[in-house]
Design a protein around this motif. Structure first.
Motif, PDB file in Angstrom:
ATOM      1  N   CYS A 223     -10.591   3.518 -12.988  1.00 13.28           N
ATOM      2  CA  CYS A 223      -9.617   4.292 -12.211  1.00 13.28           C
ATOM      3  C   CYS A 223      -8.398   4.604 -13.085  1.00 13.28           C
ATOM      4  CB  CYS A 223      -9.194   3.518 -10.968  1.00 13.28           C
ATOM      5  SG  CYS A 223     -10.563   3.189  -9.828  1.00 13.28           S
TER       6      CYS A 223
ATOM      7  N   LYS B 283      -9.836   1.429  -4.898  1.00 16.97           N
ATOM      8  CA  LYS B 283     -10.780   2.189  -5.714  1.00 16.97           C
ATOM      9  C   LYS B 283     -10.821   3.653  -5.282  1.00 16.97           C
ATOM     10  CE  LYS B 283     -15.534   2.298  -7.403  1.00 16.97           C
ATOM     11  NZ  LYS B 283     -16.872   1.649  -7.366  1.00 16.97           N
ATOM     12  N   GLU B 284     -10.843   3.887  -3.985  1.00 16.79           N
ATOM     13  CA  GLU B 284     -10.899   5.265  -3.482  1.00 16.79           C
ATOM     14  C   GLU B 284      -9.641   6.056  -3.835  1.00 16.79           C
ATOM     15  OE1 GLU B 284     -11.630   4.746   0.652  1.00 16.79           O
ATOM     16  OE2 GLU B 284     -13.727   4.142   0.380  1.00 16.79           O
ATOM     17  N   LYS B 285      -8.509   5.354  -3.933  1.00 15.07           N
ATOM     18  CA  LYS B 285      -7.257   6.002  -4.327  1.00 15.07           C
ATOM     19  C   LYS B 285      -7.126   6.095  -5.848  1.00 15.07           C
ATOM     20  CE  LYS B 285      -5.314   6.730  -0.277  1.00 15.07           C
ATOM     21  NZ  LYS B 285      -4.905   8.086   0.188  1.00 15.07           N
ATOM     22  N   ASN B 286      -8.168   5.674  -6.570  1.00 15.17           N
ATOM     23  CA  ASN B 286      -8.196   5.769  -8.031  1.00 15.17           C
ATOM     24  C   ASN B 286      -7.128   4.882  -8.680  1.00 15.17           C
ATOM     25  OD1 ASN B 286      -9.424   6.724 -10.368  1.00 15.17           O
ATOM     26  ND2 ASN B 286      -8.079   8.504 -10.527  1.00 15.17           N
TER      27      ASN B 286
ATOM     28  N   GLU C 225      -8.299  -4.669   0.746  1.00 22.78           N
ATOM     29  CA  GLU C 225      -7.779  -3.484   0.073  1.00 22.78           C
ATOM     30  C   GLU C 225      -8.635  -2.996  -1.083  1.00 22.78           C
ATOM     31  OE1 GLU C 225      -5.058  -1.726   0.903  1.00 22.78           O
ATOM     32  OE2 GLU C 225      -4.728  -3.000   2.651  1.00 22.78           O
TER      33      GLU C 225
ATOM     34  N   MET D 155     -11.676  -1.641  -1.601  1.00 21.09           N
ATOM     35  CA  MET D 155     -12.292  -0.319  -1.551  1.00 21.09           C
ATOM     36  C   MET D 155     -11.237   0.784  -1.458  1.00 21.09           C
ATOM     37  SD  MET D 155     -15.378  -0.616  -2.156  1.00 21.09           S
ATOM     38  CE  MET D 155     -15.648   1.153  -1.958  1.00 21.09           C
ATOM     39  N   ALA D 156     -10.162   0.531  -0.718  1.00 19.73           N
ATOM     40  CA  ALA D 156      -9.105   1.539  -0.589  1.00 19.73           C
ATOM     41  C   ALA D 156      -8.447   1.796  -1.938  1.00 19.73           C
ATOM     42  CB  ALA D 156      -8.068   1.078   0.423  1.00 19.73           C
TER      43      ALA D 156
ATOM     44  N   ARG E 104       0.833  -1.210   0.000  1.00 18.16           N
ATOM     45  CA  ARG E 104       0.000   0.000   0.000  1.00 18.16           C
ATOM     46  C   ARG E 104       0.865   1.257   0.000  1.00 18.16           C
ATOM     47  NH1 ARG E 104      -4.957   1.947   3.899  1.00 18.16           N
ATOM     48  NH2 ARG E 104      -5.994   0.137   2.977  1.00 18.16           N
TER      49      ARG E 104
ATOM     50  N   THR F 263     -12.342  -1.563 -10.482  1.00 18.07           N
ATOM     51  CA  THR F 263     -11.383  -0.469 -10.651  1.00 18.07           C
ATOM     52  C   THR F 263     -11.105  -0.128 -12.116  1.00 18.07           C
ATOM     53  OG1 THR F 263      -9.483  -2.001 -10.582  1.00 18.07           O
ATOM     54  CG2 THR F 263     -10.242  -1.075  -8.475  1.00 18.07           C
TER      55      THR F 263
ATOM     56  N   GLU G  98       0.765   4.066  -2.983  1.00 22.35           N
ATOM     57  CA  GLU G  98       0.362   5.439  -2.681  1.00 22.35           C
ATOM     58  C   GLU G  98       1.465   6.445  -2.995  1.00 22.35           C
ATOM     59  OE1 GLU G  98      -0.977   5.439   1.358  1.00 22.35           O
ATOM     60  OE2 GLU G  98      -2.910   4.493   0.865  1.00 22.35           O
TER      61      GLU G  98
END
Length: 241
Positions: free
Chosen positions: A127, A94-97, A89, A91-92, A44, A124, A48
């Motif tokens: 994204c 997807k939320e982080k594109n 992981e 949803m995280a 992660r 995704t 990121e």
């Protein structure tokens, strides 16, 4: 190959052989799976970090076709880890594109894991911040063999003229056909070998073999390697003017 501006810029596509989880755990008197769980958490942080470092594509080597030779306990633990990682992981990401793709021999994995992989890819698919590709049950030779089989089937069916086949043809049959070739390949843990990873795609990649074990691979280490790449002179077999 013409100068496309990447001689003085960072890598667009970084591929990582995430090695050293087992040794990291053993040095701490813990079972190897403890190290694999620590390594999964490190992913992660690296994902990121990509946007700030200008890395658009990240490909990670999670499980090779040769890893089935490990003990049944370790293999079963890794498969459980992959299932829990996707569930935890999804949803995280997807939320982080982050767009997720999987490469490798998917039919060789259990049906539940395959279904989770399909679902995460679908979730995704729109994204576009980072393209994360996870090599799972992947081997470079196996990939080329599967691609060659599909190519031969197209020739036999009359869909492909054998006289038209050149070095641009096979990549269209590889698992990575929608991805650019990696600019930089990193291997952690002090081993200086490529272990059957992206054999065709990495023909002109730059390599970094570092001593850091994967669970200790931080954002700062990653940033340093990306920075080192910017100073390399990539001539692709030619002579820079």
């Amino acid at each position: 190959m013409p100068d496309d501006g990447r001689y003085l810029s960072g890598p667009r596509h970084v591929a990582i052989i995430m090695d050293g989880n087992g040794r990291w755990a053993e040095r701490r008197g813990r079972p190897r799976l403890f190290g694999h769980h620590a390594g999964a958490r490190r992913v992660r942080e690296v994902v990121e970090a990509c946007p700030d470092l200008g890395v658009k594509y990240l490909t990670i080597f999670a499980f090779s076709t040769e890893n089935w030779k490990r003990t049944q306990i370790e293999v079963a633990g890794l498969m459980s880890l992959f299932r829990s990682y996707i569930k935890r992981e999804a949803m995280a990401l997807k939320e982080k594109n982050v767009r997720v793709r999987f490469i490798g021999d998917r039919p060789g994995l259990d049906h539940k894991l395959q279904a989770q992989m399909d679902e995460l890819e679908a979730m995704t698919e729109h994204c576009d911040s980072v393209n994360l590709t996870i090599a799972l049950n992947y081997g470079g030779r196996d990939e080329v063999a599967r691609a060659t089989k599909r190519l031969a089937q197209d020739v036999a069916a009359g869909r492909l003229d054998p006289e038209a086949i050149d070095e641009e043809t096979l990549p269209r049959y590889l698992d990575t056909r929608v991805l650019p070739d990696p600019d930089l390949v990193i291997r952690t843990s002090g081993e200086a070998r490529i272990s059957n990873f992206l054999l065709w795609q990495s023909a002109y990649a730059e390599y970094e073999f570092i001593d850091t074990l994967w669970p200790d691979f931080t954002r700062d280490v990653f940033a340093g390697l990306v920075g080192n790449y910017a100073g390399r002179d990539r001539r692709f077999g030619g002579v820079k003017a």
